[in-house]
Design a protein around this motif. Sequence first.
Motif, PDB file in Angstrom:
ATOM      1  N   ASP A 290       0.616   0.063   3.259  1.00 22.47           N
ATOM      2  CA  ASP A 290      -0.693   0.622   3.582  1.00 22.47           C
ATOM      3  C   ASP A 290      -1.042   1.789   2.661  1.00 22.47           C
ATOM      4  O   ASP A 290      -0.603   2.921   2.866  1.00 22.47           O
ATOM      5  CB  ASP A 290      -0.759   1.070   5.045  1.00 22.47           C
ATOM      6  CG  ASP A 290      -2.192   1.383   5.486  1.00 22.47           C
ATOM      7  OD1 ASP A 290      -2.989   1.849   4.660  1.00 22.47           O
ATOM      8  OD2 ASP A 290      -2.513   1.175   6.671  1.00 22.47           O
ATOM      9  N   ILE A 291      -1.883   1.533   1.664  1.00 21.08           N
ATOM     10  CA  ILE A 291      -2.189   2.548   0.660  1.00 21.08           C
ATOM     11  C   ILE A 291      -2.885   3.769   1.268  1.00 21.08           C
ATOM     12  O   ILE A 291      -2.725   4.884   0.766  1.00 21.08           O
ATOM     13  CB  ILE A 291      -3.023   1.970  -0.490  1.00 21.08           C
ATOM     14  CG1 ILE A 291      -4.389   1.476  -0.018  1.00 21.08           C
ATOM     15  CG2 ILE A 291      -2.262   0.849  -1.178  1.00 21.08           C
ATOM     16  CD1 ILE A 291      -5.302   1.006  -1.151  1.00 21.08           C
ATOM     17  N   TYR A 292      -3.661   3.582   2.317  1.00 19.14           N
ATOM     18  CA  TYR A 292      -4.347   4.724   2.941  1.00 19.14           C
ATOM     19  C   TYR A 292      -3.371   5.547   3.774  1.00 19.14           C
ATOM     20  O   TYR A 292      -3.372   6.787   3.703  1.00 19.14           O
ATOM     21  CB  TYR A 292      -5.505   4.235   3.807  1.00 19.14           C
ATOM     22  CG  TYR A 292      -6.575   3.507   3.031  1.00 19.14           C
ATOM     23  CD1 TYR A 292      -7.420   4.194   2.171  1.00 19.14           C
ATOM     24  CD2 TYR A 292      -6.749   2.125   3.150  1.00 19.14           C
ATOM     25  CE1 TYR A 292      -8.408   3.526   1.439  1.00 19.14           C
ATOM     26  CE2 TYR A 292      -7.721   1.451   2.443  1.00 19.14           C
ATOM     27  CZ  TYR A 292      -8.551   2.156   1.586  1.00 19.14           C
ATOM     28  OH  TYR A 292      -9.525   1.493   0.867  1.00 19.14           O
ATOM     29  N   ALA A 293      -2.549   4.878   4.548  1.00 19.71           N
ATOM     30  CA  ALA A 293      -1.553   5.601   5.351  1.00 19.71           C
ATOM     31  C   ALA A 293      -0.552   6.311   4.457  1.00 19.71           C
ATOM     32  O   ALA A 293      -0.128   7.435   4.748  1.00 19.71           O
ATOM     33  CB  ALA A 293      -0.837   4.639   6.294  1.00 19.71           C
ATOM     34  N   PHE A 294      -0.164   5.678   3.343  1.00 18.28           N
ATOM     35  CA  PHE A 294       0.806   6.290   2.443  1.00 18.28           C
ATOM     36  C   PHE A 294       0.255   7.549   1.789  1.00 18.28           C
ATOM     37  O   PHE A 294       1.012   8.480   1.473  1.00 18.28           O
ATOM     38  CB  PHE A 294       1.232   5.295   1.359  1.00 18.28           C
ATOM     39  CG  PHE A 294       2.073   5.924   0.283  1.00 18.28           C
ATOM     40  CD1 PHE A 294       3.392   6.273   0.533  1.00 18.28           C
ATOM     41  CD2 PHE A 294       1.526   6.219  -0.952  1.00 18.28           C
ATOM     42  CE1 PHE A 294       4.162   6.893  -0.446  1.00 18.28           C
ATOM     43  CE2 PHE A 294       2.281   6.832  -1.932  1.00 18.28           C
ATOM     44  CZ  PHE A 294       3.604   7.165  -1.679  1.00 18.28           C
ATOM     45  N   THR A 295      -1.041   7.606   1.575  1.00 16.17           N
ATOM     46  CA  THR A 295      -1.637   8.795   0.970  1.00 16.17           C
ATOM     47  C   THR A 295      -1.337  10.047   1.782  1.00 16.17           C
ATOM     48  O   THR A 295      -1.192  11.143   1.218  1.00 16.17           O
ATOM     49  CB  THR A 295      -3.156   8.597   0.815  1.00 16.17           C
ATOM     50  OG1 THR A 295      -3.387   7.609  -0.207  1.00 16.17           O
ATOM     51  CG2 THR A 295      -3.866   9.889   0.435  1.00 16.17           C
ATOM     52  N   ALA A 296      -1.207   9.914   3.097  1.00 12.88           N
ATOM     53  CA  ALA A 296      -0.983  11.081   3.956  1.00 12.88           C
ATOM     54  C   ALA A 296       0.322  11.811   3.633  1.00 12.88           C
ATOM     55  O   ALA A 296       0.301  13.015   3.346  1.00 12.88           O
ATOM     56  CB  ALA A 296      -1.051  10.685   5.421  1.00 12.88           C
ATOM     57  N   PRO A 297       1.487  11.155   3.677  1.00  7.72           N
ATOM     58  CA  PRO A 297       2.709  11.890   3.318  1.00  7.72           C
ATOM     59  C   PRO A 297       2.698  12.372   1.873  1.00  7.72           C
ATOM     60  O   PRO A 297       3.304  13.405   1.549  1.00  7.72           O
ATOM     61  CB  PRO A 297       3.831  10.881   3.569  1.00  7.72           C
ATOM     62  CG  PRO A 297       3.180   9.550   3.590  1.00  7.72           C
ATOM     63  CD  PRO A 297       1.799   9.787   4.129  1.00  7.72           C
TER      64      PRO A 297
END
Length: 355
Positions: A290-297
Motif C-alpha cells: 500500500d503506497i499510501y499507507a507506507f508513506t506514513a512511516p
Amino acid sequence: MTSNQRVTVFGAYGHTGRFVVSELRQRGWTPVLSGRDPDKLNALGDVHPGLDLRPARVDDSASLERALAGSAAVINCAGPFARTSVPVIEAALRAEIPYLDVAAEIEAIADTFEQYANRACEAGIVIVPAMAFYGGLSDLLATAAMGDWTIADEICIAYALSSWKPTLGTRATSQVSRQRRSGQRIVFSNHRLQFRTDDAPIVNWTFPPPIGTQVVVGEFTTADSVTIPRHLRTHEIRTYITLNPLNLDDPDPSPPPATDKTGRSAQTFLVEVVARAGSEERRAVATGRDIYAFTAPLVVEAAQRVVNMRDKTAGVFAAGEIFDARDFLKSLCPAHLSIEIQGSYSIRDAARRNT
C-alpha cells in the motif's frame, strides 16, 4: 529526544493524512489535526478523541499560525501542493519549525528547492519535500545503491505495482501538474529536466522474482527526478512503472478499499533502483504494501529524525541528502519494508536484461 512531542498534520483527514496521524500516535507523538474543513476535522477527532483540532486555510495565514503554534514540526499532507506548500512553508518559517510534505508534484517540489534554500537556512529550519513513496523512497534507495560512488552514468528506477486505485488527492495533483506543463511530459536527461511532447515509450523491464519481465511505461517521471539530482551526480534518470495498474483517470472516486484494521489496501509494490557507472551496476530493491499507507512511516520517521537534529543543520534537503540512507531504510524493516542492496557487479555478466 525532544520533549515537545506535538506535530501538526495539515490535511489530517485526507487518505494519507489519516495514516500519518495513526503512525504518529503509535510512535508516542501527539498529532495536532489541521485542515480547511472543520466538519471533516471533527469526524477525525471522533476517531482520535482528545487530540487538538485546529481548522486552517491556506489563504488565511493567521489560521495557519494557530495550527502550527506549539508544535515541533509540521507535516503537510494536503494537495495539490502547488497550492498548499508555499503558505504552509511560510507558516513554518514564521514558527521556526521543520516542514515536511508528501508531495509528488514535480513542479511544486522543484519550486520548494529553488525558493526556500536560503530562507530555510536563515530561519534555521529544515525543509524536506517529497517524503513519500514517490520521491523519498526511491531517493533513499538510489543513495543506498550508490554507496561510495560519487557519480553514475544513469540511475534507473522501476516500479511494479500489483494495482493502483488513485485517491482524490492523487487525481487532483496529477491534474494540476498536467495543467502547469500544458500536457507535456517531463524527463531528466543530460543532467536536467526536459519537456517532451511525444508519447511515453512502452518497453520491458525484468524485475526480481517472482514478478519477472513486465511491460512498463518508460519515462514515468516522478518526484525522485527532482530530489536525486540535488545530491547524486548522474547524466540520466530513467523511470518505469508497470503498465497494467496505471489508470489515473479511473472514474470511480472511492478510496482504495481497506483489507485490514489499519486501513491498508491489498496493493503490493516493488521498487528496483539500478545505478550504472561504466561496466558496473549497483542495485537496491524494496518491497512493501500500500503506497499510501507506507508513506506514513516514511514521513513520520523523517519528521522524528529532523526534530531530533534541530539546531544541527538547516536548509531544504532531499531524503538521501539529509539522512543516512541505509540506516533510514533499515529502520522501516521488517514492519513496513523489505530491502535488498547489492554491491557492484558487471553489466556484461548480469543475468537481467532490460529493453
